[in-house]
Motif scaffolding. Sequence first.
Motif, PDB file in Angstrom:
ATOM      1  N   TYR A 224      -1.919  53.284  23.176  1.00 32.37           N
ATOM      2  CA  TYR A 224      -1.748  53.141  24.633  1.00 32.37           C
ATOM      3  C   TYR A 224      -2.135  51.706  25.003  1.00 32.37           C
ATOM      4  O   TYR A 224      -1.398  50.987  25.672  1.00 32.37           O
ATOM      5  CB  TYR A 224      -2.680  54.140  25.312  1.00 32.37           C
ATOM      6  N   TYR A 229      -1.607  47.482  27.392  1.00 32.68           N
ATOM      7  CA  TYR A 229      -2.665  46.638  27.961  1.00 32.68           C
ATOM      8  C   TYR A 229      -3.020  45.456  27.065  1.00 32.68           C
ATOM      9  O   TYR A 229      -4.058  44.826  27.258  1.00 32.68           O
ATOM     10  CB  TYR A 229      -3.914  47.473  28.247  1.00 32.68           C
ATOM     11  N   THR A 246       5.570  56.976  40.507  1.00 38.71           N
ATOM     12  CA  THR A 246       4.699  57.834  41.318  1.00 38.71           C
ATOM     13  C   THR A 246       5.090  57.773  42.786  1.00 38.71           C
ATOM     14  O   THR A 246       5.071  58.781  43.496  1.00 38.71           O
ATOM     15  CB  THR A 246       3.235  57.404  41.125  1.00 38.71           C
ATOM     16  N   GLY A 269      -7.762  57.771  36.929  1.00 32.97           N
ATOM     17  CA  GLY A 269      -6.601  57.113  36.321  1.00 32.97           C
ATOM     18  C   GLY A 269      -5.556  56.825  37.387  1.00 32.97           C
ATOM     19  O   GLY A 269      -4.356  56.899  37.133  1.00 32.97           O
ATOM     20  N   SER A 271      -4.538  54.199  38.807  1.00 33.10           N
ATOM     21  CA  SER A 271      -3.726  52.991  38.619  1.00 33.10           C
ATOM     22  C   SER A 271      -3.593  52.152  39.898  1.00 33.10           C
ATOM     23  O   SER A 271      -4.601  51.752  40.467  1.00 33.10           O
ATOM     24  CB  SER A 271      -2.355  53.380  38.046  1.00 33.10           C
ATOM     25  N   ASP A 292     -10.233  53.815  37.421  1.00 35.26           N
ATOM     26  CA  ASP A 292      -9.339  53.521  36.291  1.00 35.26           C
ATOM     27  C   ASP A 292     -10.008  52.471  35.424  1.00 35.26           C
ATOM     28  O   ASP A 292     -11.080  51.929  35.777  1.00 35.26           O
ATOM     29  CB  ASP A 292      -7.968  53.017  36.807  1.00 35.26           C
ATOM     30  N   ASP A 319     -14.368  54.466  32.612  1.00 36.76           N
ATOM     31  CA  ASP A 319     -13.655  55.260  31.618  1.00 36.76           C
ATOM     32  C   ASP A 319     -13.951  56.730  31.920  1.00 36.76           C
ATOM     33  O   ASP A 319     -15.125  57.141  31.879  1.00 36.76           O
ATOM     34  CB  ASP A 319     -14.179  54.860  30.220  1.00 36.76           C
ATOM     35  N   PHE A 320     -12.911  57.514  32.229  1.00 35.64           N
ATOM     36  CA  PHE A 320     -13.194  58.894  32.643  1.00 35.64           C
ATOM     37  C   PHE A 320     -13.673  59.799  31.512  1.00 35.64           C
ATOM     38  O   PHE A 320     -14.093  60.919  31.754  1.00 35.64           O
ATOM     39  CB  PHE A 320     -12.048  59.516  33.455  1.00 35.64           C
ATOM     40  N   SER A 334      -3.077  62.573  38.424  1.00 33.99           N
ATOM     41  CA  SER A 334      -1.625  62.430  38.547  1.00 33.99           C
ATOM     42  C   SER A 334      -1.085  61.772  37.285  1.00 33.99           C
ATOM     43  O   SER A 334      -1.430  60.629  36.977  1.00 33.99           O
ATOM     44  CB  SER A 334      -1.296  61.577  39.783  1.00 33.99           C
ATOM     45  N   LYS A 335      -0.279  62.508  36.566  1.00 35.21           N
ATOM     46  CA  LYS A 335       0.299  62.032  35.299  1.00 35.21           C
ATOM     47  C   LYS A 335      -0.795  61.581  34.325  1.00 35.21           C
ATOM     48  O   LYS A 335      -0.702  60.545  33.689  1.00 35.21           O
ATOM     49  CB  LYS A 335       1.299  60.895  35.551  1.00 35.21           C
ATOM     50  N   ILE A 336      -1.871  62.345  34.280  1.00 32.18           N
ATOM     51  CA  ILE A 336      -2.959  62.072  33.339  1.00 32.18           C
ATOM     52  C   ILE A 336      -2.946  63.134  32.241  1.00 32.18           C
ATOM     53  O   ILE A 336      -2.896  62.805  31.060  1.00 32.18           O
ATOM     54  CB  ILE A 336      -4.330  62.074  34.058  1.00 32.18           C
TER      55      ILE A 336
HETATM   56  C1  LIG Z   1       0.340  57.583  33.026  1.00 27.63           C
HETATM   57  S1  LIG Z   1      -0.723  56.557  33.936  1.00 27.63           S
HETATM   58  C2  LIG Z   1      -0.779  57.406  35.496  1.00 27.63           C
HETATM   59  C3  LIG Z   1      -1.190  56.520  36.616  1.00 27.63           C
HETATM   60  C4  LIG Z   1      -1.319  57.178  37.982  1.00 27.63           C
HETATM   61  N1  LIG Z   1      -2.242  58.291  37.986  1.00 27.63           N
HETATM   62  C5  LIG Z   1       0.027  57.572  38.508  1.00 27.63           C
HETATM   63  O1  LIG Z   1       0.268  58.756  38.707  1.00 27.63           O
HETATM   64  O2  LIG Z   1       0.855  56.674  38.710  1.00 27.63           O
HETATM   65  C6  LIG Z   1      -2.301  56.884  33.215  1.00 27.63           C
HETATM   66  C7  LIG Z   1      -3.417  56.118  33.857  1.00 27.63           C
HETATM   67  O3  LIG Z   1      -4.639  56.572  33.280  1.00 27.63           O
HETATM   68  C8  LIG Z   1      -5.450  55.441  33.041  1.00 27.63           C
HETATM   69  N2  LIG Z   1      -6.406  55.759  31.959  1.00 27.63           N
HETATM   70  C9  LIG Z   1      -6.118  55.981  30.655  1.00 27.63           C
HETATM   71  N3  LIG Z   1      -7.259  56.242  29.974  1.00 27.63           N
HETATM   72  C10 LIG Z   1      -8.269  56.162  30.873  1.00 27.63           C
HETATM   73  C11 LIG Z   1      -9.667  56.343  30.778  1.00 27.63           C
HETATM   74  N4  LIG Z   1     -10.239  56.659  29.619  1.00 27.63           N
HETATM   75  N5  LIG Z   1     -10.406  56.209  31.901  1.00 27.63           N
HETATM   76  C12 LIG Z   1      -9.823  55.896  33.084  1.00 27.63           C
HETATM   77  N6  LIG Z   1      -8.493  55.724  33.236  1.00 27.63           N
HETATM   78  C13 LIG Z   1      -7.722  55.861  32.146  1.00 27.63           C
HETATM   79  C14 LIG Z   1      -4.465  54.359  32.653  1.00 27.63           C
HETATM   80  O4  LIG Z   1      -5.034  53.068  32.778  1.00 27.63           O
HETATM   81  C15 LIG Z   1      -3.335  54.620  33.634  1.00 27.63           C
HETATM   82  O5  LIG Z   1      -3.517  53.953  34.843  1.00 27.63           O
END
Ligand SMILES: C[S@@+](CC[C@H](N)C(=O)[O-])C[C@H]1O[C@@H](n2cnc3c(N)ncnc32)[C@H](O)[C@@H]1O
Length: 429
Positions: A224, A229, A246, A269, A271, A292, A319-320, A334-336
Amino acid sequence: MGLFRAIPKLLHKHVVMACMAPGHQHVLRNAGLRFTVVPSRFQENVRKASSLSPFPYAMDTAKQKALEVARRMHQKHGKAVKDTDGKPTVQSLPPTAIVELIDGFKVSKALFTACKMKVFDLLGDEGPLSTADIARKIGASEGGTGYLLDACAGLGLLDKTEGGYSNTPLATLYLLSDGEYSLHSLIMIHEEFSWPFFSYLDFAVREGTVQTQRALGTAGEDHYQECFYKNREKKLQFMRAMHGHTKVAAHQVATAFDLSGFTSACDLGGSTGALAYELARQYPGLKVTIFDLPEVIEDAVFFKPHGPEAGQVSFVPGDFFRDTLPEADLYILSKILHNWPDDKVHQLLSRISRSCKPGGGLLVAEQLLDEDKCRPLPALMMSLNMRVLFQGQERSLSEYWSLLQAHGFTDVRAVRTGSIADAVLATRA
Ligand SMILES: C[S@@+](CC[C@H](N)C(=O)[O-])C[C@H]1O[C@@H](n2cnc3c(N)ncnc32)[C@H](O)[C@@H]1O
Protein backbone atom coordinates in the motif's frame (compact mmCIF):
# COMPACT_ATOMS: atom_id res chain seq x y z
CA MET A 1 -37.46 14.29 -16.67
CA GLY A 2 -38.93 10.93 -15.57
CA LEU A 3 -35.97 9.15 -17.10
CA PHE A 4 -33.47 11.25 -15.17
CA ARG A 5 -35.21 10.40 -11.89
CA ALA A 6 -35.11 6.72 -12.84
CA ILE A 7 -31.44 6.61 -13.88
CA PRO A 8 -29.88 6.21 -10.39
CA LYS A 9 -32.17 3.22 -9.81
CA LEU A 10 -31.08 1.65 -13.11
CA LEU A 11 -27.32 2.07 -12.71
CA HIS A 12 -26.66 -1.37 -11.28
CA LYS A 13 -29.47 -3.14 -13.08
CA HIS A 14 -29.48 -5.13 -16.28
CA VAL A 15 -31.17 -2.59 -18.59
CA VAL A 16 -32.77 -3.81 -21.78
CA MET A 17 -33.69 -1.33 -24.48
CA ALA A 18 -36.59 -2.52 -26.55
CA CYS A 19 -35.95 -0.25 -29.54
CA MET A 20 -33.10 0.35 -31.96
CA ALA A 21 -33.37 4.18 -32.19
CA PRO A 22 -29.78 5.54 -32.09
CA GLY A 23 -31.01 8.75 -30.45
CA HIS A 24 -32.55 6.83 -27.54
CA GLN A 25 -29.41 4.74 -27.12
CA HIS A 26 -27.38 7.94 -27.10
CA VAL A 27 -29.47 9.33 -24.22
CA LEU A 28 -28.96 6.16 -22.14
CA ARG A 29 -25.23 6.05 -22.89
CA ASN A 30 -24.81 9.70 -21.92
CA ALA A 31 -26.58 8.92 -18.67
CA GLY A 32 -23.94 6.29 -17.93
CA LEU A 33 -26.19 3.26 -18.34
CA ARG A 34 -24.91 0.05 -19.83
CA PHE A 35 -27.66 -1.74 -21.67
CA THR A 36 -28.53 -4.50 -24.09
CA VAL A 37 -30.65 -3.78 -27.15
CA VAL A 38 -33.37 -6.32 -27.84
CA PRO A 39 -35.71 -4.72 -30.39
CA SER A 40 -39.35 -5.36 -29.72
CA ARG A 41 -41.36 -7.28 -32.32
CA PHE A 42 -44.61 -5.95 -30.91
CA GLN A 43 -46.83 -4.46 -33.60
CA GLU A 44 -48.10 -1.10 -32.39
CA ASN A 45 -51.69 -2.16 -32.51
CA VAL A 46 -53.06 -1.04 -29.15
CA ARG A 47 -56.52 0.14 -30.02
CA LYS A 48 -56.49 3.91 -29.84
CA ALA A 49 -60.15 3.87 -28.93
CA SER A 50 -59.28 1.99 -25.76
CA SER A 51 -57.17 4.90 -24.53
CA LEU A 52 -58.56 8.25 -23.60
CA SER A 53 -55.48 10.37 -24.36
CA PRO A 54 -52.02 10.08 -25.95
CA PHE A 55 -50.30 9.43 -22.58
CA PRO A 56 -52.10 6.23 -21.61
CA TYR A 57 -51.83 5.12 -25.25
CA ALA A 58 -48.02 5.58 -25.15
CA MET A 59 -47.80 3.86 -21.75
CA ASP A 60 -49.86 0.91 -22.91
CA THR A 61 -47.77 0.51 -26.06
CA ALA A 62 -44.53 0.73 -24.07
CA LYS A 63 -45.83 -1.86 -21.63
CA GLN A 64 -46.78 -4.27 -24.41
CA LYS A 65 -43.33 -3.79 -26.02
CA ALA A 66 -41.61 -4.48 -22.69
CA LEU A 67 -43.71 -7.58 -22.07
CA GLU A 68 -43.01 -8.94 -25.54
CA VAL A 69 -39.25 -8.47 -25.05
CA ALA A 70 -39.38 -9.88 -21.51
CA ARG A 71 -41.02 -13.03 -22.87
CA ARG A 72 -38.06 -13.52 -25.22
CA MET A 73 -35.34 -12.54 -22.71
CA HIS A 74 -35.02 -16.05 -21.30
CA GLN A 75 -33.87 -17.09 -24.77
CA LYS A 76 -31.10 -14.52 -24.70
CA HIS A 77 -29.84 -15.87 -21.41
CA GLY A 78 -29.90 -19.49 -22.24
CA LYS A 79 -32.65 -20.79 -20.05
CA ALA A 80 -35.00 -23.09 -21.89
CA VAL A 81 -33.20 -22.57 -25.19
CA LYS A 82 -32.79 -25.98 -26.60
CA ASP A 83 -32.72 -27.52 -30.04
CA THR A 84 -34.52 -30.75 -30.76
CA ASP A 85 -31.72 -32.71 -28.99
CA GLY A 86 -32.22 -30.54 -25.95
CA LYS A 87 -28.92 -28.68 -26.49
CA PRO A 88 -28.51 -24.90 -26.84
CA THR A 89 -27.58 -23.79 -30.36
CA VAL A 90 -25.66 -20.80 -31.73
CA GLN A 91 -28.92 -19.58 -33.24
CA SER A 92 -30.88 -19.81 -30.02
CA LEU A 93 -28.04 -18.63 -27.79
CA PRO A 94 -25.90 -16.09 -29.70
CA PRO A 95 -22.33 -15.48 -28.47
CA THR A 96 -22.91 -11.74 -27.90
CA ALA A 97 -22.64 -11.94 -24.11
CA ILE A 98 -19.29 -13.73 -24.30
CA VAL A 99 -17.95 -11.31 -26.92
CA GLU A 100 -18.94 -8.41 -24.65
CA LEU A 101 -16.92 -10.03 -21.84
CA ILE A 102 -13.92 -10.53 -24.11
CA ASP A 103 -14.12 -6.87 -25.07
CA GLY A 104 -14.24 -5.64 -21.48
CA PHE A 105 -10.48 -5.16 -21.23
CA LYS A 106 -10.38 -3.27 -24.54
CA VAL A 107 -13.06 -0.90 -23.28
CA SER A 108 -11.11 -0.26 -20.04
CA LYS A 109 -7.87 0.27 -21.89
CA ALA A 110 -9.44 2.71 -24.40
CA LEU A 111 -10.78 4.75 -21.47
CA PHE A 112 -7.46 4.60 -19.59
CA THR A 113 -5.51 5.67 -22.69
CA ALA A 114 -7.79 8.59 -23.55
CA CYS A 115 -7.54 9.81 -19.93
CA LYS A 116 -3.79 9.32 -19.83
CA MET A 117 -3.41 11.31 -23.07
CA LYS A 118 -5.67 14.03 -21.59
CA VAL A 119 -8.09 13.86 -24.51
CA PHE A 120 -11.05 14.88 -22.33
CA ASP A 121 -9.15 17.76 -20.72
CA LEU A 122 -8.22 19.07 -24.16
CA LEU A 123 -11.79 18.86 -25.46
CA GLY A 124 -13.09 20.39 -22.23
CA ASP A 125 -10.97 23.44 -22.93
CA GLU A 126 -11.13 23.64 -26.71
CA GLY A 127 -13.69 21.23 -28.22
CA PRO A 128 -15.02 20.50 -30.73
CA LEU A 129 -11.75 19.66 -32.50
CA SER A 130 -10.85 17.63 -35.56
CA THR A 131 -8.80 14.43 -35.37
CA ALA A 132 -5.79 16.24 -36.84
CA ASP A 133 -5.97 19.03 -34.23
CA ILE A 134 -6.40 16.59 -31.35
CA ALA A 135 -3.53 14.42 -32.60
CA ARG A 136 -1.25 17.47 -32.87
CA LYS A 137 -2.18 18.79 -29.43
CA ILE A 138 -1.74 15.45 -27.61
CA GLY A 139 1.45 14.69 -29.57
CA ALA A 140 0.16 11.50 -31.21
CA SER A 141 -0.24 10.09 -34.72
CA GLU A 142 -3.36 11.14 -36.60
CA GLY A 143 -4.24 7.56 -37.56
CA GLY A 144 -3.86 6.26 -34.03
CA THR A 145 -5.76 9.18 -32.53
CA GLY A 146 -8.62 8.64 -34.99
CA TYR A 147 -9.36 5.11 -33.87
CA LEU A 148 -9.06 5.99 -30.18
CA LEU A 149 -11.50 8.90 -30.67
CA ASP A 150 -14.00 6.73 -32.54
CA ALA A 151 -13.79 4.08 -29.83
CA CYS A 152 -14.53 6.78 -27.24
CA ALA A 153 -17.46 8.01 -29.33
CA GLY A 154 -18.79 4.44 -29.50
CA LEU A 155 -18.50 4.19 -25.72
CA GLY A 156 -20.58 7.32 -25.24
CA LEU A 157 -17.67 9.44 -24.00
CA LEU A 158 -17.32 11.69 -27.06
CA ASP A 159 -19.79 13.21 -29.53
CA LYS A 160 -18.66 13.10 -33.15
CA THR A 161 -20.14 15.72 -35.47
CA GLU A 162 -19.03 17.51 -38.64
CA GLY A 163 -17.41 20.12 -36.40
CA GLY A 164 -15.20 17.46 -34.79
CA TYR A 165 -15.17 15.63 -31.44
CA SER A 166 -16.45 17.05 -28.16
CA ASN A 167 -17.02 15.62 -24.67
CA THR A 168 -20.41 14.12 -23.83
CA PRO A 169 -21.95 15.28 -20.51
CA LEU A 170 -20.74 12.01 -18.92
CA ALA A 171 -17.13 12.78 -19.86
CA THR A 172 -17.47 16.39 -18.76
CA LEU A 173 -18.74 15.38 -15.33
CA TYR A 174 -16.32 12.56 -14.54
CA LEU A 175 -13.31 12.53 -16.86
CA LEU A 176 -11.81 16.03 -16.68
CA SER A 177 -8.77 15.87 -14.42
CA ASP A 178 -9.83 18.96 -12.45
CA GLY A 179 -13.61 18.41 -12.34
CA GLU A 180 -15.44 18.53 -9.02
CA TYR A 181 -16.46 14.86 -9.42
CA SER A 182 -13.37 13.82 -11.34
CA LEU A 183 -12.62 10.09 -11.59
CA HIS A 184 -9.54 10.82 -13.69
CA SER A 185 -7.01 10.00 -10.94
CA LEU A 186 -8.94 6.86 -10.02
CA ILE A 187 -8.71 5.76 -13.65
CA MET A 188 -4.97 6.44 -13.64
CA ILE A 189 -4.57 4.32 -10.49
CA HIS A 190 -6.33 1.48 -12.31
CA GLU A 191 -4.08 1.97 -15.33
CA GLU A 192 -0.88 2.01 -13.27
CA PHE A 193 -1.63 -0.47 -10.48
CA SER A 194 -4.77 -2.56 -11.00
CA TRP A 195 -3.88 -3.37 -14.61
CA PRO A 196 -0.51 -5.00 -13.82
CA PHE A 197 -1.95 -6.80 -10.77
CA PHE A 198 -4.84 -8.15 -12.87
CA SER A 199 -2.35 -9.36 -15.49
CA TYR A 200 -1.30 -11.90 -12.84
CA LEU A 201 -4.80 -12.87 -11.78
CA ASP A 202 -4.12 -16.52 -12.65
CA PHE A 203 -1.11 -16.55 -10.29
CA ALA A 204 -3.15 -14.80 -7.60
CA VAL A 205 -5.88 -17.44 -7.91
CA ARG A 206 -3.45 -20.38 -7.98
CA GLU A 207 -1.29 -19.17 -5.11
CA GLY A 208 -3.93 -17.26 -3.13
CA THR A 209 -1.50 -14.41 -2.60
CA VAL A 210 -1.01 -10.80 -3.65
CA GLN A 211 1.28 -10.63 -6.69
CA THR A 212 3.33 -7.57 -5.73
CA GLN A 213 6.65 -9.00 -6.88
CA ARG A 214 5.34 -9.87 -10.33
CA ALA A 215 3.21 -6.75 -10.78
CA LEU A 216 5.52 -4.10 -9.32
CA GLY A 217 8.89 -5.83 -9.25
CA THR A 218 9.18 -5.27 -5.49
CA ALA A 219 8.50 -7.47 -2.52
CA GLY A 220 7.91 -4.68 0.01
CA GLU A 221 6.12 -5.67 3.22
CA ASP A 222 3.53 -2.94 2.85
CA HIS A 223 2.77 -2.51 -0.82
CA TYR A 224 0.00 0.00 0.00
CA GLN A 225 2.88 2.28 1.00
CA GLU A 226 4.88 0.98 -1.96
CA CYS A 227 2.15 1.82 -4.50
CA PHE A 228 0.70 4.99 -3.17
CA TYR A 229 2.80 6.79 -0.56
CA LYS A 230 6.31 6.22 -1.86
CA ASN A 231 6.60 9.65 -3.43
CA ARG A 232 4.55 12.81 -3.13
CA GLU A 233 3.23 12.83 -6.68
CA LYS A 234 1.86 9.28 -6.37
CA LYS A 235 0.45 10.08 -2.94
CA LEU A 236 -1.45 13.11 -4.28
CA GLN A 237 -2.71 11.05 -7.20
CA PHE A 238 -4.05 8.44 -4.77
CA MET A 239 -5.62 11.13 -2.59
CA ARG A 240 -7.29 12.71 -5.64
CA ALA A 241 -8.51 9.25 -6.69
CA MET A 242 -10.08 8.64 -3.25
CA HIS A 243 -11.51 12.16 -3.18
CA GLY A 244 -13.33 11.78 -6.51
CA HIS A 245 -14.53 8.25 -5.84
CA THR A 246 -15.88 9.17 -2.41
CA LYS A 247 -17.32 12.53 -3.39
CA VAL A 248 -19.61 11.11 -6.08
CA ALA A 249 -21.49 9.05 -3.47
CA ALA A 250 -20.90 11.25 -0.40
CA HIS A 251 -24.34 12.87 -0.41
CA GLN A 252 -26.14 9.51 -0.58
CA VAL A 253 -23.97 8.05 2.21
CA ALA A 254 -24.29 11.15 4.42
CA THR A 255 -28.08 11.16 4.10
CA ALA A 256 -28.68 7.39 4.13
CA PHE A 257 -29.50 7.67 7.88
CA ASP A 258 -30.55 10.54 10.10
CA LEU A 259 -27.27 11.31 11.89
CA SER A 260 -28.46 14.57 13.42
CA GLY A 261 -28.34 13.04 16.92
CA PHE A 262 -24.52 12.88 16.80
CA THR A 263 -22.41 15.90 17.67
CA SER A 264 -18.88 14.53 17.14
CA ALA A 265 -17.60 12.10 14.53
CA CYS A 266 -14.22 10.58 13.77
CA ASP A 267 -13.57 9.47 10.19
CA LEU A 268 -10.86 6.81 10.49
CA GLY A 269 -8.69 6.78 7.38
CA GLY A 270 -10.77 9.78 6.25
CA SER A 271 -8.11 10.93 3.78
CA THR A 272 -9.02 14.25 2.08
CA GLY A 273 -12.30 14.68 3.93
CA ALA A 274 -14.58 14.13 0.92
CA LEU A 275 -17.17 12.40 3.12
CA ALA A 276 -16.45 14.48 6.24
CA TYR A 277 -17.20 17.77 4.44
CA GLU A 278 -20.47 16.39 3.06
CA LEU A 279 -21.49 15.23 6.58
CA ALA A 280 -20.61 18.69 7.88
CA ARG A 281 -22.79 20.27 5.16
CA GLN A 282 -25.73 18.01 6.01
CA TYR A 283 -25.38 18.29 9.82
CA PRO A 284 -24.27 21.81 10.83
CA GLY A 285 -24.11 20.71 14.48
CA LEU A 286 -21.56 17.96 13.76
CA LYS A 287 -17.79 18.29 14.26
CA VAL A 288 -15.75 15.73 12.31
CA THR A 289 -12.17 14.68 13.04
CA ILE A 290 -10.24 13.02 10.25
CA PHE A 291 -7.72 10.49 11.55
CA ASP A 292 -5.26 9.29 8.92
CA LEU A 293 -1.56 8.59 8.45
CA PRO A 294 0.71 11.64 8.92
CA GLU A 295 1.76 11.69 5.25
CA VAL A 296 -1.89 12.01 4.22
CA ILE A 297 -2.82 14.62 6.81
CA GLU A 298 0.05 16.89 5.73
CA ASP A 299 -1.47 17.26 2.24
CA ALA A 300 -5.18 17.13 3.09
CA VAL A 301 -5.27 20.93 3.15
CA PHE A 302 -5.32 20.97 -0.69
CA PHE A 303 -8.81 19.52 -0.65
CA LYS A 304 -10.34 21.97 1.84
CA PRO A 305 -13.55 23.56 0.49
CA HIS A 306 -14.32 27.27 0.81
CA GLY A 307 -17.73 26.96 2.51
CA PRO A 308 -18.54 27.11 6.25
CA GLU A 309 -18.35 23.29 6.48
CA ALA A 310 -14.54 23.59 6.43
CA GLY A 311 -14.72 24.99 9.98
CA GLN A 312 -16.44 21.83 11.27
CA VAL A 313 -13.65 19.50 10.10
CA SER A 314 -10.25 18.99 11.79
CA PHE A 315 -7.34 16.64 11.15
CA VAL A 316 -5.35 14.38 13.50
CA PRO A 317 -2.40 12.28 12.26
CA GLY A 318 -2.08 8.71 13.51
CA ASP A 319 -2.20 4.98 12.86
CA PHE A 320 -5.57 3.39 13.63
CA PHE A 321 -3.93 0.05 14.43
CA ARG A 322 -1.55 1.55 16.98
CA ASP A 323 -2.46 5.02 18.26
CA THR A 324 -5.22 6.13 20.60
CA LEU A 325 -8.32 6.93 18.56
CA PRO A 326 -9.83 10.41 18.92
CA GLU A 327 -12.99 10.49 21.04
CA ALA A 328 -16.27 10.72 19.13
CA ASP A 329 -19.86 9.60 19.41
CA LEU A 330 -19.91 8.44 15.78
CA TYR A 331 -17.01 6.54 14.16
CA ILE A 332 -16.81 6.33 10.38
CA LEU A 333 -15.07 3.75 8.19
CA SER A 334 -15.42 4.65 4.53
CA LYS A 335 -13.68 2.26 2.14
CA ILE A 336 -11.46 1.02 4.96
CA LEU A 337 -12.76 -2.44 5.85
CA HIS A 338 -12.61 -3.64 2.24
CA ASN A 339 -8.82 -3.08 2.29
CA TRP A 340 -8.21 -5.72 4.94
CA PRO A 341 -8.65 -9.44 5.57
CA ASP A 342 -10.90 -10.48 8.46
CA ASP A 343 -8.14 -10.70 11.13
CA LYS A 344 -7.17 -7.03 10.57
CA VAL A 345 -10.85 -6.02 10.43
CA HIS A 346 -11.39 -7.66 13.84
CA GLN A 347 -8.34 -5.84 15.19
CA LEU A 348 -9.64 -2.46 14.00
CA LEU A 349 -13.24 -3.06 15.11
CA SER A 350 -12.08 -4.13 18.54
CA ARG A 351 -10.12 -0.87 18.94
CA ILE A 352 -13.16 1.17 17.80
CA SER A 353 -15.42 -0.78 20.11
CA ARG A 354 -13.19 0.09 23.07
CA SER A 355 -13.27 3.82 22.18
CA CYS A 356 -16.97 4.01 21.35
CA LYS A 357 -19.31 4.75 24.27
CA PRO A 358 -22.62 2.82 24.65
CA GLY A 359 -25.17 4.45 22.35
CA GLY A 360 -22.43 5.66 20.05
CA GLY A 361 -22.54 4.81 16.35
CA LEU A 362 -20.37 3.26 13.67
CA LEU A 363 -21.05 4.19 10.05
CA VAL A 364 -19.51 1.92 7.42
CA ALA A 365 -19.47 2.99 3.76
CA GLU A 366 -18.69 0.17 1.35
CA GLN A 367 -20.31 -1.51 -1.64
CA LEU A 368 -22.58 -4.24 -0.29
CA LEU A 369 -22.57 -7.67 -1.90
CA ASP A 370 -25.82 -9.60 -2.09
CA GLU A 371 -26.02 -12.57 0.26
CA ASP A 372 -25.18 -15.04 -2.54
CA LYS A 373 -22.05 -12.89 -3.20
CA CYS A 374 -22.65 -12.99 -6.96
CA ARG A 375 -24.14 -9.50 -7.30
CA PRO A 376 -24.24 -6.57 -7.85
CA LEU A 377 -21.55 -6.60 -10.51
CA PRO A 378 -19.77 -3.32 -9.54
CA ALA A 379 -19.45 -4.55 -5.93
CA LEU A 380 -18.25 -7.93 -7.15
CA MET A 381 -15.58 -6.38 -9.37
CA MET A 382 -14.49 -4.06 -6.55
CA SER A 383 -14.21 -7.12 -4.32
CA LEU A 384 -12.00 -8.88 -6.87
CA ASN A 385 -9.89 -5.72 -7.11
CA MET A 386 -9.44 -5.56 -3.33
CA ARG A 387 -8.61 -9.26 -3.18
CA VAL A 388 -6.01 -9.07 -5.95
CA LEU A 389 -4.36 -5.89 -4.69
CA PHE A 390 -4.64 -6.18 -0.91
CA GLN A 391 -6.16 -9.51 0.21
CA GLY A 392 -9.22 -7.46 1.13
CA GLN A 393 -12.79 -7.95 -0.11
CA GLU A 394 -16.29 -6.49 -0.24
CA ARG A 395 -18.78 -8.15 2.11
CA SER A 396 -22.49 -8.88 2.39
CA LEU A 397 -24.73 -7.33 5.04
CA SER A 398 -24.78 -10.56 7.07
CA GLU A 399 -20.97 -10.62 7.05
CA TYR A 400 -20.87 -7.04 8.35
CA TRP A 401 -23.53 -7.96 10.89
CA SER A 402 -21.38 -10.83 12.28
CA LEU A 403 -18.21 -8.74 12.32
CA LEU A 404 -19.93 -5.82 14.06
CA GLN A 405 -21.92 -7.82 16.58
CA ALA A 406 -18.72 -9.70 17.55
CA HIS A 407 -17.45 -6.32 18.79
CA GLY A 408 -20.51 -5.23 20.73
CA PHE A 409 -22.42 -3.38 18.00
CA THR A 410 -26.16 -3.98 17.61
CA ASP A 411 -29.04 -2.61 15.58
CA VAL A 412 -27.08 -3.08 12.33
CA ARG A 413 -28.97 -1.39 9.49
CA ALA A 414 -28.06 -0.94 5.83
CA VAL A 415 -29.11 1.36 3.01
CA ARG A 416 -28.29 0.51 -0.57
CA THR A 417 -27.82 3.98 -1.97
CA GLY A 418 -27.90 3.06 -5.67
CA SER A 419 -24.55 4.85 -5.99
CA ILE A 420 -21.01 3.48 -5.73
CA ALA A 421 -21.03 3.24 -1.93
CA ASP A 422 -23.71 1.79 0.36
CA ALA A 423 -24.12 2.63 4.03
CA VAL A 424 -24.29 0.46 7.17
CA LEU A 425 -25.01 1.97 10.58
CA ALA A 426 -24.58 0.13 13.88
CA THR A 427 -25.00 1.16 17.52
CA ARG A 428 -22.59 0.34 20.37
CA ALA A 429 -24.54 -1.65 22.93
C1 LIG B 1 -9.10 3.38 0.49
S1 LIG B 1 -8.62 4.82 1.32
C2 LIG B 1 -10.19 5.47 1.84
C3 LIG B 1 -10.14 6.93 2.13
C4 LIG B 1 -11.43 7.56 2.63
N1 LIG B 1 -11.93 6.93 3.83
C5 LIG B 1 -12.46 7.59 1.55
O1 LIG B 1 -13.50 6.97 1.69
O2 LIG B 1 -12.21 8.25 0.53
C6 LIG B 1 -7.90 4.19 2.81
C7 LIG B 1 -7.42 5.27 3.73
O3 LIG B 1 -6.99 4.64 4.94
C8 LIG B 1 -5.79 5.25 5.35
N2 LIG B 1 -5.03 4.31 6.19
C9 LIG B 1 -4.46 3.14 5.80
N3 LIG B 1 -3.86 2.55 6.86
C10 LIG B 1 -4.05 3.38 7.92
C11 LIG B 1 -3.68 3.31 9.28
N4 LIG B 1 -3.00 2.27 9.76
N5 LIG B 1 -4.07 4.31 10.10
C12 LIG B 1 -4.77 5.37 9.62
N6 LIG B 1 -5.16 5.48 8.34
C13 LIG B 1 -4.81 4.50 7.49
C14 LIG B 1 -5.08 5.57 4.04
O4 LIG B 1 -4.07 6.54 4.22
C15 LIG B 1 -6.24 6.05 3.19
O5 LIG B 1 -6.47 7.42 3.33
